[in-house]
Design an enzyme around this catalytic site. Structure first.
Site, PDB file in Angstrom:
ATOM      1  N   LYS A 194       0.827  -1.205   0.000  1.00  0.00           N
ATOM      2  CA  LYS A 194       0.000   0.000   0.000  1.00  0.00           C
ATOM      3  C   LYS A 194       0.868   1.266   0.000  1.00  0.00           C
ATOM      4  O   LYS A 194       2.066   1.199   0.221  1.00  0.00           O
ATOM      5  CB  LYS A 194      -0.943  -0.020   1.209  1.00  0.00           C
ATOM      6  CG  LYS A 194      -1.896  -1.223   1.187  1.00  0.00           C
ATOM      7  CD  LYS A 194      -2.797  -1.205  -0.035  1.00  0.00           C
ATOM      8  CE  LYS A 194      -3.865  -2.274  -0.014  1.00  0.00           C
ATOM      9  NZ  LYS A 194      -3.404  -3.630  -0.365  1.00  0.00           N
TER      10      LYS A 194
HETATM   11  C1  LIG Z   1      -9.378  -3.389  -1.936  1.00  0.00           C
HETATM   12  C2  LIG Z   1      -8.810  -4.099  -0.747  1.00  0.00           C
HETATM   13  N1  LIG Z   1      -9.617  -4.428   0.264  1.00  0.00           N
HETATM   14  C3  LIG Z   1      -9.154  -5.032   1.368  1.00  0.00           C
HETATM   15  C4  LIG Z   1      -7.823  -5.351   1.505  1.00  0.00           C
HETATM   16  C5  LIG Z   1      -7.395  -6.071   2.730  1.00  0.00           C
HETATM   17  O1  LIG Z   1      -6.349  -5.464   3.402  1.00  0.00           O
HETATM   18  P1  LIG Z   1      -5.317  -6.336   4.241  1.00  0.00           P
HETATM   19  O2  LIG Z   1      -4.459  -7.087   3.293  1.00  0.00           O
HETATM   20  O3  LIG Z   1      -4.559  -5.313   5.041  1.00  0.00           O
HETATM   21  O4  LIG Z   1      -6.112  -7.235   5.123  1.00  0.00           O
HETATM   22  C6  LIG Z   1      -6.937  -5.024   0.488  1.00  0.00           C
HETATM   23  C7  LIG Z   1      -5.509  -5.342   0.596  1.00  0.00           C
HETATM   24  O5  LIG Z   1      -4.886  -5.855  -0.283  1.00  0.00           O
HETATM   25  C8  LIG Z   1      -7.432  -4.389  -0.673  1.00  0.00           C
HETATM   26  O6  LIG Z   1      -6.633  -4.066  -1.684  1.00  0.00           O
END
Ligand SMILES: Cc1ncc(COP(=O)(O)O)c(C=O)c1O
Length: 391
Positions: A194
């Protein structure tokens, strides 16, 4: 006759991944200090990180979590979403977006995307609202914000909660306001890819202190502590707390957010210029929306031509990899995964998401890249496209 001079070997260009975090030395030393401090899990660094995040979000309450998946699951629980309820979302996202809906026992209701923005098509949302609908989870794919005015007008009219899946849009804005500084629940991810990272992690922006206290309870086993020795548990929580080591990484990232976003926008603009010079349109390549004011350019994604093209996406990726260029697929359409097919979805349900899911390709984009890197990617990609695929 003198022997012909052997030309020096061209130095191999370094491998260009599709993304790479930028972590400064001060952060690395800061992490070492936390490790030496004796307090490494949730503690003062998490509190300091939450305070900075709250400042960024216009003073709204913010709580840090160990993922941007946990944030959304907890937001659904705080909103009282559970069995028998429906939650509207997009089929074009990381599967976490709809998995959390299944996780709380509710049913995701997918709405096809707008093929231009690649985000949920808000014009189609009202048609799927039923008495069981409780919430909408919009996703700002690649950092391009969903129309917040239209979204909240629909939510208000139908009394729905909104859980903004802003995992990819930290640093983006809507009409001059930072994503996270307004709206209902806003969920950010700080996963390694990110725009700012805590390695793994996320945060949830809430509406008031009552919700913030619930978020703390759900985050750690439902526990409420009082005084020196008081402990009570009155709901089933989980294990979603961020460590101080991770929070220290986040604290070191935040001051760079503006510069990271500016650099990403500059590189995205360079992609448009380089690809235009290579006549990407004629090659059948679809480009993203050219938004240089609101999007944080979390990713630069093109859609490869499907018809009349000799190379399939996997072959394009393999050839780019062989040329030292990393790419990614974000994302295949969720409803076509085996789990979701078993729940009743099928090919043809959401044609725009399916088309994008089959042909989208994420090109390298991260703050440490140069204009020359962009030119290299654009040229290498364009050289793979001209052969029309025999139909
Ligand atoms: C659009 C979206 N939603 C949710 C997530 C979930 O985040 P995390 O990987 O921190 O759990 C991500 C992460 O890749 C994402 O890109």
């Amino acid at each position: 006759m003198p022997a012909p001079a052997i030309p020096p070997a061209a130095p191999a260009l370094p491998y260009l991944p599709f993304t790479r975090p930028t972590i400064d030395e001060a952060t690395i030393s800061g992490v070492a200090e936390v490790l030496r401090s004796g307090w490494i899990t949730s503690g003062p660094q998490v509190k300091a990180f939450e305070a900075k995040l709250s400042e960024y979000c216009g003073g709204r309450p913010v709580r840090a979590f160990n993922s941007g998946t946990g944030t959304m699951e907890i937001a659904l629980r705080i909103a009282g979403v559970g069995p028998g309820h429906e939650v509207i979302t997009t089929p074009l996202s990381w599967v976490a977006t709809s998995n959390v809906v299944l996780g709380v026992g509710a049913r995701p209701v997918f709405v096809d995307i707008d093929p231009v923005t690649r985000n949920i098509d808000l014009a189609r949302v009202e048609a799927v609202i039923t008495p069981a609908t409780r919430a909408i989870i919009p996703v700002d794919l690649a950092g391009l914000p969903v129309d917040r005015d239209r979204l909240y007008a629909i939510a208000k009219k139908h009394r729905l909660r909104v859980i903004e899946d802003a995992a990819q849009s930290f640093g983006s804005s809507w009409n001059g306001r930072a994503i996270g500084s307004f709206g209902d629940f806003v969920s950010f991810s700080f996963h390694a890819n990110k725009n700012i990272t805590t390695i793994e992690g996320g945060c949830l922006v809430l509406n008031d202190e009552r919700e913030a206290r619930l978020a703390e309870q759900y985050r750690l086993q439902g526990v409420v502590r009082t005084g020196y020795d008081g402990m009570e548990v009155d709901l089933v929580g989980g294990k979603f707390n961020l460590t101080d080591v991770a929070a220290r990484v986040g604290l070191g990232q935040l001051p760079h957010l503006a510069a990271f976003t500016a650099k990403r926008r500059e590189l995205a603009r360079a992609y448009f210029e380089e690809l235009a010079a290579l006549q990407a349109g004629q090659l059948g390549l679809q480009l993203p929306v050219a938004d240089f004011s609101q999007s944080n350019w979390h990713m630069f994604q093109v859609i490869l031509p499907e018809k009349g093209q000799s190379l399939k996406r996997a072959e394009v990726m393999a050839r780019l990899h062989a040329a030292g260029i990393g790419t990614g697929v974000h994302y295949p359409a969720i409803h076509l995964f085996a789990l979701y097919r078993r729940l009743g979805w099928k090919d043809g349900d959401f044609p725009h998401a399916e088309n994008v899911g089959r042909n989208i390709l994420t090109l390298p984009l991260f703050p440490a890249m140069t204009r020359a890197d962009v030119a290299r990617v654009a040229t290498t990609l364009a050289a793979l496209l001209p052969n029309p695929r025999p139909s």
